[in-house]
Design a protein around this motif. Sequence first.
Motif, PDB file in Angstrom:
ATOM      1  N   PRO A  84       0.803  -1.226   0.000  1.00 29.82           N
ATOM      2  CA  PRO A  84       0.000   0.000   0.000  1.00 29.82           C
ATOM      3  C   PRO A  84       0.840   1.282   0.000  1.00 29.82           C
ATOM      4  CG  PRO A  84      -0.862  -1.546   1.594  1.00 29.82           C
ATOM      5  CD  PRO A  84       0.437  -2.113   1.098  1.00 29.82           C
ATOM      6  N   ARG A  93      -2.136   7.290  -6.838  1.00 30.00           N
ATOM      7  CA  ARG A  93      -3.462   7.658  -6.329  1.00 30.00           C
ATOM      8  C   ARG A  93      -4.371   8.065  -7.491  1.00 30.00           C
ATOM      9  NH1 ARG A  93      -3.215  10.668  -0.471  1.00 30.00           N
ATOM     10  NH2 ARG A  93      -1.788   9.178   0.483  1.00 30.00           N
ATOM     11  N   PHE A 126      -7.059   7.708   1.676  1.00 32.78           N
ATOM     12  CA  PHE A 126      -5.847   6.955   1.335  1.00 32.78           C
ATOM     13  C   PHE A 126      -4.850   7.015   2.484  1.00 32.78           C
ATOM     14  CE2 PHE A 126      -6.835   6.940  -3.279  1.00 32.78           C
ATOM     15  CZ  PHE A 126      -6.441   5.649  -3.577  1.00 32.78           C
ATOM     16  N   LEU A 129      -6.080   4.821   5.376  1.00 39.70           N
ATOM     17  CA  LEU A 129      -6.090   3.387   5.094  1.00 39.70           C
ATOM     18  C   LEU A 129      -4.697   2.796   4.921  1.00 39.70           C
ATOM     19  CD1 LEU A 129      -9.118   3.162   2.620  1.00 39.70           C
ATOM     20  CD2 LEU A 129      -9.045   2.442   5.018  1.00 39.70           C
ATOM     21  N   THR A 130      -3.712   3.634   4.676  1.00 40.27           N
ATOM     22  CA  THR A 130      -2.358   3.121   4.461  1.00 40.27           C
ATOM     23  C   THR A 130      -1.427   3.338   5.647  1.00 40.27           C
ATOM     24  OG1 THR A 130      -1.712   5.169   3.331  1.00 40.27           O
ATOM     25  CG2 THR A 130      -2.496   3.353   1.946  1.00 40.27           C
ATOM     26  N   THR A 135      -2.552  -3.395   5.654  1.00 36.86           N
ATOM     27  CA  THR A 135      -3.581  -3.952   4.786  1.00 36.86           C
ATOM     28  C   THR A 135      -2.993  -4.133   3.397  1.00 36.86           C
ATOM     29  OG1 THR A 135      -5.882  -3.725   4.083  1.00 36.86           O
ATOM     30  CG2 THR A 135      -4.543  -1.710   4.093  1.00 36.86           C
ATOM     31  N   THR A 137      -3.015  -3.449  -0.850  1.00 38.93           N
ATOM     32  CA  THR A 137      -3.348  -2.408  -1.820  1.00 38.93           C
ATOM     33  C   THR A 137      -4.782  -2.585  -2.301  1.00 38.93           C
ATOM     34  OG1 THR A 137      -1.072  -2.119  -2.501  1.00 38.93           O
ATOM     35  CG2 THR A 137      -2.748  -1.523  -4.112  1.00 38.93           C
ATOM     36  N   ASN A 139      -7.313  -3.894  -0.722  1.00 39.69           N
ATOM     37  CA  ASN A 139      -8.271  -3.469   0.310  1.00 39.69           C
ATOM     38  C   ASN A 139      -8.378  -1.955   0.403  1.00 39.69           C
ATOM     39  OD1 ASN A 139      -9.001  -6.076   0.938  1.00 39.69           O
ATOM     40  ND2 ASN A 139      -7.654  -6.223   2.718  1.00 39.69           N
ATOM     41  N   VAL A 140      -7.281  -1.273   0.203  1.00 38.52           N
ATOM     42  CA  VAL A 140      -7.312   0.194   0.198  1.00 38.52           C
ATOM     43  C   VAL A 140      -8.205   0.675  -0.940  1.00 38.52           C
ATOM     44  CG1 VAL A 140      -5.953   2.298  -0.157  1.00 38.52           C
ATOM     45  CG2 VAL A 140      -5.057   0.460   1.305  1.00 38.52           C
TER      46      VAL A 140
END
Length: 157
Positions: A84, A93, A126, A129-130, A135, A137, A139-140
């Motif tokens: 991620p 992104r 982003f 979540l990172t 987690t 990539t 899932n992000v």
Amino acid sequence: IRDFAEINDTMSELTGVPASNGSVRATYLELVQALPSNNDADAFVSAHQMGISRLALDYCDQLVENTGPRDAFFGAGFSWDASPTIFATVANRDAIINPISTRMLGTGLANQPTAAEVRPHLDTLFDQLTVGATTSTRNVVKGVCASVLSSAAVQIH
């Protein structure tokens, strides 16, 4: 507010994942009672939003995990199995945000958020979540996708 059939059809159309997909269909049938049964915004309750969010997560899961819909939506060439931390760059992104904004947000509507207005919120998501990169990539991307797919920008027509 879109009713439950319209929500399902809209999510299918926007993601390119067929409503007949086994996982999506099972989730939809399980949640049909938790989705809005009519178009009355005054009748919208929190259980409806929870059902919409769960259905959006399933659509986004199927979108990201299946190569055909994923490549049709995001284009080929993204490093789906990378860490991620790949999202530390604007270009990576953009590879996710731009297709989501283009396909899921309306344009030229007086009461619709623009991609430029949504972008800072997705950048923040982003970042959240990172953090710690615990987690995947995929899932992000599913989280970012579901945040837009389940939003009022998609559900109100």
